[in-house]
Design a protein around this motif. Sequence first.
Motif, PDB file in Angstrom:
ATOM      1  N   UNK A  31       1.359 -51.939 -18.414  1.00  7.16           N
ATOM      2  CA  UNK A  31       1.737 -51.330 -20.037  1.00  7.16           C
ATOM      3  C   UNK A  31       3.180 -50.978 -21.239  1.00  7.16           C
ATOM      4  N   UNK A  32       2.870 -50.485 -22.023  1.00  6.06           N
ATOM      5  CA  UNK A  32       3.546 -51.347 -22.870  1.00  6.06           C
ATOM      6  C   UNK A  32       5.719 -50.388 -22.875  1.00  6.06           C
ATOM      7  N   UNK A  33       6.218 -51.347 -23.419  1.00  4.82           N
ATOM      8  CA  UNK A  33       7.883 -50.448 -23.039  1.00  4.82           C
ATOM      9  C   UNK A  33       7.407 -49.182 -23.172  1.00  4.82           C
ATOM     10  N   UNK A  34       7.314 -48.652 -24.044  1.00  9.27           N
ATOM     11  CA  UNK A  34       7.267 -47.139 -25.010  1.00  9.27           C
ATOM     12  C   UNK A  34       6.700 -46.784 -23.544  1.00  9.27           C
ATOM     13  N   UNK A  35       5.552 -47.233 -22.495  1.00 11.92           N
ATOM     14  CA  UNK A  35       4.662 -46.304 -22.388  1.00 11.92           C
ATOM     15  C   UNK A  35       5.276 -45.845 -21.015  1.00 11.92           C
ATOM     16  N   UNK A  36       5.862 -47.455 -20.717  1.00 10.13           N
ATOM     17  CA  UNK A  36       6.948 -46.970 -19.274  1.00 10.13           C
ATOM     18  C   UNK A  36       8.242 -46.092 -19.829  1.00 10.13           C
ATOM     19  N   UNK A  37       8.568 -45.708 -20.682  1.00  9.81           N
ATOM     20  CA  UNK A  37       9.376 -45.396 -21.035  1.00  9.81           C
ATOM     21  C   UNK A  37       9.513 -44.115 -20.512  1.00  9.81           C
ATOM     22  N   UNK A  38       7.957 -43.493 -21.163  1.00  6.05           N
ATOM     23  CA  UNK A  38       6.889 -42.351 -21.017  1.00  6.05           C
ATOM     24  C   UNK A  38       7.702 -41.698 -19.856  1.00  6.05           C
ATOM     25  N   UNK A  39       6.748 -42.629 -18.932  1.00  3.17           N
ATOM     26  CA  UNK A  39       6.432 -41.567 -17.507  1.00  3.17           C
ATOM     27  C   UNK A  39       7.890 -41.954 -16.834  1.00  3.17           C
ATOM     28  N   UNK A  40       8.546 -43.103 -17.062  1.00  3.64           N
ATOM     29  CA  UNK A  40       9.985 -42.610 -16.654  1.00  3.64           C
ATOM     30  C   UNK A  40      10.901 -41.264 -16.768  1.00  3.64           C
ATOM     31  N   UNK A  41      10.719 -41.163 -17.765  1.00  4.30           N
ATOM     32  CA  UNK A  41      11.589 -39.744 -18.585  1.00  4.30           C
ATOM     33  C   UNK A  41      10.081 -38.741 -17.584  1.00  4.30           C
ATOM     34  N   UNK A  42       9.300 -38.378 -18.420  1.00  6.22           N
ATOM     35  CA  UNK A  42       8.833 -37.649 -16.935  1.00  6.22           C
ATOM     36  C   UNK A  42       8.525 -37.429 -15.765  1.00  6.22           C
ATOM     37  N   UNK A  43       8.727 -38.420 -14.677  1.00  9.65           N
ATOM     38  CA  UNK A  43       9.823 -38.812 -13.968  1.00  9.65           C
ATOM     39  C   UNK A  43      10.570 -37.741 -13.663  1.00  9.65           C
ATOM     40  N   UNK A  44      11.496 -38.086 -13.994  1.00  8.19           N
ATOM     41  CA  UNK A  44      13.233 -37.639 -14.375  1.00  8.19           C
ATOM     42  C   UNK A  44      12.667 -35.620 -15.069  1.00  8.19           C
ATOM     43  N   UNK A  45      11.425 -35.702 -15.876  1.00 14.38           N
ATOM     44  CA  UNK A  45      11.798 -34.179 -16.779  1.00 14.38           C
ATOM     45  C   UNK A  45      10.721 -33.877 -16.653  1.00 14.38           C
ATOM     46  N   UNK A  46       9.462 -33.360 -15.493  1.00 15.95           N
ATOM     47  CA  UNK A  46       8.397 -33.125 -15.246  1.00 15.95           C
ATOM     48  C   UNK A  46       8.554 -31.600 -16.245  1.00 15.95           C
ATOM     49  N   UNK A  47       6.925 -31.710 -17.233  1.00 16.91           N
ATOM     50  CA  UNK A  47       7.148 -30.731 -17.173  1.00 16.91           C
ATOM     51  C   UNK A  47       7.409 -30.493 -18.493  1.00 16.91           C
ATOM     52  N   UNK A  48       8.460 -31.492 -19.027  1.00 20.70           N
ATOM     53  CA  UNK A  48       8.523 -30.710 -20.013  1.00 20.70           C
ATOM     54  C   UNK A  48       8.066 -30.915 -21.549  1.00 20.70           C
TER      55      UNK A  48
END
Length: 154
Positions: A31-48
Amino acid sequence: MSDSPGIGFLLNDIARLMRLSFERKAGPGSLSRAQWSVLANLDRNDGISQAELACLLEVDPVTVTRLVDRLVAAELVVRSPDPDDRRVHRLSLTAHAQPHLARMAEIAGIVRSEALDGLEPEEVERFTRVADHIRSNLSRARTQHAGREKAAGR
């Protein structure tokens, strides 16, 4: 004044080198750096919402839409309508994202170990406290500045 680089330069350089190390370890085709960042943020902030995610990532909403589109197509993220506002999409990870998150955690652990090599646990704890204090100071200053600008009508 010393010839040593400033704290902002050092922190930025550390973050840059850690990102590069992470990407190198993740390997091509990952995955791209940006995609990793999206996954990491959604892991911490589900449902945003996508708008909230754009704020967290500090990118424009169109960029987040494109990133999320790719992750939805890869079945790593799902969009759900907001029950209170049909214009808003809520984002959640799918079960297919879990192996990617596990891989991210594994790579992050390796990079962290490399970065902290030779430091005593007390030094790491002290650095973490100091960095967290700096982050809190800057966050508070940012909030105060935004409040002043809002009050001034800017």
